[in-house]
Design an enzyme around this catalytic site. Structure first.
Site, PDB file in Angstrom:
ATOM      1  N   ARG A   1       1.137  -0.949   0.277  1.00 33.85           N
ATOM      2  CA  ARG A   1      -0.361  -0.215   0.337  1.00 33.85           C
ATOM      3  C   ARG A   1       0.908   1.162  -0.139  1.00 33.85           C
ATOM      4  O   ARG A   1       0.542   1.953  -1.201  1.00 33.85           O
ATOM      5  CB  ARG A   1      -0.854   0.119   1.031  1.00 33.85           C
TER       6      ARG A   1
ATOM      7  N   LYS B   1       3.302  25.576  -4.705  1.00 31.56           N
ATOM      8  CA  LYS B   1       1.977  24.669  -3.950  1.00 31.56           C
ATOM      9  C   LYS B   1       2.463  23.312  -3.730  1.00 31.56           C
ATOM     10  O   LYS B   1       1.336  22.623  -4.861  1.00 31.56           O
ATOM     11  CB  LYS B   1       1.213  25.226  -4.720  1.00 31.56           C
TER      12      LYS B   1
ATOM     13  N   LYS C   1       6.758  40.200  -4.422  1.00 30.69           N
ATOM     14  CA  LYS C   1       5.087  39.922  -4.574  1.00 30.69           C
ATOM     15  C   LYS C   1       5.178  41.533  -4.214  1.00 30.69           C
ATOM     16  O   LYS C   1       5.594  42.654  -3.863  1.00 30.69           O
ATOM     17  CB  LYS C   1       4.702  38.616  -4.403  1.00 30.69           C
TER      18      LYS C   1
ATOM     19  N   GLU D   1       7.103  39.980  -9.463  1.00 28.68           N
ATOM     20  CA  GLU D   1       5.260  40.269  -9.295  1.00 28.68           C
ATOM     21  C   GLU D   1       5.190  41.468  -9.811  1.00 28.68           C
ATOM     22  O   GLU D   1       4.891  42.913  -9.146  1.00 28.68           O
ATOM     23  CB  GLU D   1       4.776  39.805  -8.793  1.00 28.68           C
TER      24      GLU D   1
ATOM     25  N   ASP E   1       1.377  38.024 -13.649  1.00 26.40           N
ATOM     26  CA  ASP E   1       0.067  38.124 -12.696  1.00 26.40           C
ATOM     27  C   ASP E   1      -1.098  38.412 -12.793  1.00 26.40           C
ATOM     28  O   ASP E   1      -1.151  39.217 -12.479  1.00 26.40           O
ATOM     29  CB  ASP E   1       0.756  38.290 -11.060  1.00 26.40           C
TER      30      ASP E   1
END
Lengths: 280, 280, 280, 280, 280, 280
Positions: free
Chosen positions: B96, B131, B163, B193, B214
């Protein structure tokens, strides 16, 4: 709820280099304070808020977080989930890790809630499986609970589930059940995986406590349920295999009268839930 | 390739209780040997095979695994990926965890390959983001490479990406770039950004090395590319925000001439890839 | 500043047996309180004061420390650096570990400051290297910053520096640069080590971002600087090899116009800085 | 010799990012093999060769190392210390960490040998102290042995050394000795720090086993030795404080007849020993 | 059997300072080889032999051990249990830790075997409890198995046992059972502690799966057994409380017909089993 | 006293699954508060109370504990040892681990006190040995101190004890003593195990600091003591081997005038001390 998984959160912060965020250290003054909000960007069930809160505080205990929503609550697009305030640097440096936990766990809670909704009004409950992300099983199983699902055994050492290969090795269903009953501590029930009505019958005769109906079509499943309810009313029945998070399919399986449907997709394929952090 | 993440695999085996698999210990004789196969159940790109192999061997070094396919290869439904042989108990108890790694990482490689395919023939390369699933960043970023994508910075301590909040805190784009350049070691480029053409212009004037476009619409993105190519031909351009793993959208963004598209979905929303382990 | 390295400090206290200081436990009453001072015994730059403070508090959080000087400040013989008060036992048992950190890190900051001073008024900045004490790189590189130096890449995974053996293996300078540029994430510059003017020329043609002038004599270095400034004004130049912490030599190298001089001696040969702890 | 400190070496390799050496991975083919040599660049005593060997093998067990010199041997400029062969990538990626251990530890062994040489022909032996680099005490004390020195107690929990503050707290030298003797296990001797002849006399009367002559001038030291030899021939005498690694000063102290001289400089201020790794 | 607990053994060796055994290092030559035997000094059941073997090999893999007896076998005074050969130093330095494991675990297996013997011929099986030595539960529970006993739940997270305080908090036996059944995963049985016949009756009516008869006299226990066998033949009965490892008392309790007797004394009060290591 | 062993307590809580106590979580409301008492159930010496207190607080820092008795105090049946108050769930979930520490350590302190009592009025002190439970040596040796005993060396690296096999390997008692004295740091005494008067004589001539009289009958022991007191009044004498925690035997050995009796039984065979936790 268990306590936040401090070691895992620390590893995640370290993995992200959060204690040495070059961009933030060079552009944001050490003494600058900030207010910020966690905001849902879609409909669903929140999960991981206490972990996100712990993430900010593990990086910098001077950050304070007000949760406006509890884990397990239904949330809506643009709903405020939490207010944060504290050193701007720390909020910025912990943001990504916190959101990674939140997005992943709320995604699981949300898909679980959809599946639970699909079988509402029946006796059937939605179970998770051991098909979880390595290292995150505790959190993912808790997110399933938050979405209204129920947990299957945690791992191999705390539950008995006899599958085809075990049956072959033991020389048959009855032998496998006997062997497992002798070895397992006396508080554990014995579950057996069956693929045919005939196997179900054998398992019932061998006093299985729980039967996993694996990869059966609806018709066979219904016969299995009937057989079990008649011959062994205390036995529990779990449907599994190729079911997926499809509401219609879930409703059809639930209509056979099984006690449980278990779904790997709850934990291994839940799409990320969209949450953002905005500075005031 | 890095070496398999021994500590993580051990934690995953421990999490699953793999060293005390009651069912297997009670039903499968200690001396029983088995042959088994890992089999793809869908089309896609394999990833995690070396980790799956390490998983079996970390539980029991007597298990031998022949990989028939290398990580990064395209595989087809019912294709044999590997042969295993060794103690039946150990194969069953590690199964598993091994499949959990394989399904997760092949899922990421597969979705990455789809995105790469969508921009084939252009200069645009597909990038991952931060992420990722907490604790799995190394593996997930390697799966992106296996799928043909390219990695963005690993974390906050080894790359500069300025940013909106950093810009606000620093008092402007130029100030932020200057501050970052002074603090970062001299081998790092500075990425900023930008959300508007005017910001792109300011960033170019401030000698940004890379510009993140962005959440721009296609039209604005195209203007930004033109501006940058004309005024600062060495500057790199990355598109990000609300793009998703949608082939048509990816092709449209690539057509603007950006160098990179970065996508959180590669790592945070890739559905599990279906692989099964069958005993001979 | 990063947070104090809690795990390292704990290991050091454990290494010293600080939680079972037989001498102190048997001769100093548990309830005895003490006031003590940290005092510089030489001229130089203080570093490690926050770590020393953390050391006392990790052994016993009842110890309070007032830092009278910040890390990075110039200090003089007999200058008070900090006041401590708290349980006498804990101050005595943590003293040696705290002083070991202080003496080592202040030694590094002090030698760095001397080197920075030697090139004052030029464009040249002093860089550290990866020639650090195993396990202490973070602290030692921070001490270099405190002494006015600047950090080179932290390690092998967050910067590209192509040396002779890499060039040989890749088949030439241009091939090595191309290969590195393809593999490294797009935020990294590419630095190449050159030993001759001809190599510098090749590296410039291959668009190296930074050039390490290794073991060159002053004359050659000056020619390399001229060449680079003329043909590739954006390229950075670093001098290294056999330079040492010698002020006259440093000034001569700086006079060639290089951007950086990197020095292993900052971290691997800094003599201990003399600080003592005195009870009031 | 103890076994190589596997955890410390692994932390050092991880600190250096040795498992993801971008430069090497991109420029050196995976299958390329190499031969290399470790070469001394100065005169001195080698230490850390077994640790350097373990470093290469912990990164990649396919690297083989032939030590041509044992730790503790005297070595000369340009002397070959070891041959290495194996994957070129692994040799390159482990090189810096291996050299960092070697340079630091050989530096300590070399300065120790100088000090031992300075007192040759006397009864006096050279001791280290607890003034070591945090986390490296085991290695540094072993390097002192390799240089011909002798170890003082390892830490606070395995030896008794009563200093001024302990004496004050206990109410006097005799009281401190009695208290320590009662608390320490019966296999430990009791050492007391004395700064005057009068304190030495009191310590001898209180049956101290070892006396530390702290910061005494040569004359006083000589008187202390005479007193002790006459009144308590079994008592050991250690000189310490402001002695330093100065041969003339060491010889003068040894001439007083003390049993030991202890020197912080052996471990906290030894300059790095120059060793290089050359590819064949 | 699980694998030997490598981390625990390493901690024990480190705790004993086995890698720096001053006495052995100074008196036994490095190259000296030795043959040695492990010899039982009393009658009983061996346990921990595989762990003892692992202990020697973890200190020095050149030590070879031939087990002449398997864990779980009955042994006699002066019986040879194992032959060892290898470096004399390593055998001497690992001896005490190996014997500490052996003596403790064989002590547990031996007292368990006595208790099992006392109820031989009845349906009653001997169970351990959670009254184990902190950190050694796995090993101690395995020693109970080796002595012929059976394990109760491992810990609080893998079994349900409702005690008096839980019943009070839940508002009654039936409420507690219902609450536990809802929360526990479906493979767990529910055990309830009862002190009176009336409580047993309530528990049976509430469908408890297992009943713990706590601190009952023989008469009450017999009535409880009768009641349960008549009304709920599938329910399991466990006797506990003040029973101890007394053969006569155990036989009397077994004669009531309970399924299990659980005994803290198996693990928390077993006297050490005498085994010695002799050099040939 | 050392600080509570946080890592060990955490491992014990984790081992017991205390952070996921299914029974308690499902039957006891999260907000319920409770008062409880720790109560001695027999006569003896309390040990481990500070560790028990730390156990509850490590699980939940909201639990407050008032110790009514200090570690090391004599306690009586039904005596209250501590009051607890706080969340009922946390008190219940930590109870077993806390009691496991308390019962084990108070058992050791109690048996030690019995042995100390048996030799009261003589010069003889009771020593522990290295025959401790793996992982618990610190705690067990502290419990011996609390019972009035004294500690022998902690482990192999902080004391010298030459046994028969060392003597054989070194070529004789004198050679072994010389070798050990040369290798051990100068603060350590040298102890030698002797089995006959003739060996004692040899050890005294070789200037042993401490002699272990191993497995001697009372008569021989008395002769050994006489010999040593006459020829070497400063030498310490320790009796060991087959003595056991038998008061009459202990008194007889003490009457020979030895300085110490060392007993493995203090730590490896102390029966558990009965303490219970009762809710108010």
């Amino acid at each position: 709820m268990r306590k936040p998984p401090v070691d895992l959160i620390k590893r995640a912060l370290e993995e992200d280099g959060a204690d040495y965020d070059i961009t933030t250290l060079s552009t944001v003054p050490a003494e600058q304070l900030a207010n910020a909000s966690l905001i849902a960007r879609q409909e669903g069930v929140a999960a991981g808020l206490t972990i996100a809160a712990a993430t900010f505080r593990l990086l910098d205990e001077r950050v304070t977080i007000d949760l406006l929503v509890a884990d397990g609550e239904q949330v809506h697009p643009d709903q405020l989930l939490a207010h944060l305030s504290g050193p701007a640097r720390s909020i910025l440096s912990a943001e990504r890790v916190a959101l990674n936990f939140l997005g992943h766990l709320s995604g699981i809670a949300t898909i679980t809630a959809h599946c639970v909704q699909a079988v509402a009004g029946t006796r059937t409950r939605i179970l998770d499986t051991r098909k979880t992300t390595p290292g995150l099983r505790h959190l993912e199983k808790e997110a399933v609970l938050l979405g209204g699902g129920q947990n299957h055994r945690f791992g191999l050492s705390d539950g008995v589930l006899i599958k085809v290969n075990h049956i072959k090795a033991a020389g048959g269903i009855a032998q496998a059940i006997t062997a497992a009953r002798r070895a397992a501590q006396h508080l554990l029930k014995i579950e057996v995986e069956c693929e045919t009505i005939s196997e179900v019958r054998t398992a019932l005769e061998a006093n299985a406590d729980v039967i996993l109906l694996d990869n059966m079509d609806i018709e066979t499943m219904r016969s299995a349920v009937e057989l079990a309810r008649r011959d062994a009313p205390g036995v529990l029945l779990e449907a599994s295999g190729n079911i997926g998070a499809n509401p219609r399919r879930l409703a059809a399986v639930a209509a056979t009268g099984v006690d449980f449907i278990s779904l790997g997709a709850l934990t291994h394929s839940a799409p990320n839930f969209d949450i953002s952090l905005e500075f005031a």
